[in-house]
Design a protein around this motif. Structure first.
Motif: not given
Length: 315
Positions: A209-213
């Motif tokens: 899982v990673e940040w979108k921004h």
């Protein structure tokens, strides 16, 4: 009917939180390919063409406006700025108002049919000013939320900077929610933190899982290279002076009716608001008892304020 993997799964709860009963308006994800191959994405609310366009701040995404838009009750467009949400990252990491406004203009032309009431928060507010100054035919009215030129739209509390400077990926969203709560972030409850994390993250093909921004990834890279960060800080100080002047030039060039809504505990101080009024004595300035993220802390009050400001201009 929503599913656990549906990005609109929180809308019913959002509606209840702002006192909206009955059927929800239709909401859809829209996207287009820009001339350079990047994707621009947005949310469109309502079954008629949008009359209001919302532009979020740094590190947020179009869903940050969900509760405000539901409380407002107008057909609306909420754009994911480049580098945020489902819009592509910029390879040059140029996330300034002047760089972002042309993409916003492209989205408004593609997804609306009339000039828009534009509401922008923080970086989105500066972007809205650049938009209204450069393509005035697209903007009927501009409402800027808790930002004025000279204030860093990427600023924030120390724990937020430390939070984003951490790892860039995690084994699950639950792990990321735990981290947010440990840093005192996420809105105070696990339910609110889960909403924020879900809507601002994605699961990669490898299951991580990673940040979108893009900002979180940039912050992490700088944290790993403090010598580079020091150099960039010095460059940023010089750049800020230039951007401040550019921002005030944009504010001066806005011909549409102009308003500033500030949070009393937000980024814009009473002195900043006074300077805004000195430069634009025709503008309306409103203060609400919130912090910087006015639309998340008091969506109903903000929606009412937008309605009142819009009504004054329509008389």
């Amino acid at each position: 009917m929503t599913t656990p993997d549906d990005e609109f799964r929180f809308l019913s709860t959002d509606a209840r939180s702002v006192g909206v009963a009955g059927d929800l308006p239709p909401v859809e994800r829209v996207s287009l390919i820009l001339d350079d191959g990047r994707t621009l994405s947005a949310l469109r609310f309502g079954d008629t063409p949008p009359v209001a366009t919302f532009i979020h701040g740094a590190g947020l995404n179009a869903h940050t406006w969900d509760s405000t838009i539901l409380a407002l009750g107008l057909p609306a467009l909420a754009i994911d700025l480049p580098g945020h949400g489902d819009s592509s990252w910029r390879s040059d990491a140029a996330y300034t108002a002047a760089s972002l406004a042309p993409d916003v203009a492209t989205g408004i032309r593609a997804w609306t049919s009339t000039p828009q009431l534009v509401i922008g928060h923080s970086l989105g507010g500066l972007t809205g000013a650049a938009l209204a100054a450069s393509v005035p035919e697209l903007v009927t009215q501009l409402i800027i939320i808790d930002i004025t030129p000279g204030i860093d739209p990427n600023a924030g509390a120390a724990q937020i900077r430390a939070f984003f400077a951490g790892p860039t990926d995690w084994s699950s969203r639950d792990e990321l929610v735990d981290r947010a709560l440990a840093f005192g972030l996420g809105g105070g409850t696990r339910e609110k933190a889960e909403r924020g994390v879900y809507l601002n993250s994605r699961v990669r093909e490898d299951g991580r899982v990673e940040w979108k921004h893009h900002f979180a990834h940039l912050a992490s890279a700088l944290a790993a290279a403090p010598e580079l960060a020091a150099q960039l800080d010095a460059q940023q100080d010089a750049l800020s002076e230039i951007l401040s002047a550019t921002g005030w030039n944009d504010i001066a060039a806005v011909t549409a009716p102009l308003s500033l809504v500030r949070g009393e505990q937000g980024f814009v101080t009473t002195e900043d608001a006074a300077e805004f009024s000195r430069r634009r004595p025709d503008a309306v300035v409103v203060a609400l008892p919130t912090g910087h993220n006015v639309h998340e802390e008091a969506p109903t009050a903000l929606a009412q304020t937008i309605t009142e400001l819009r009504s004054v201009e329509q008389r």
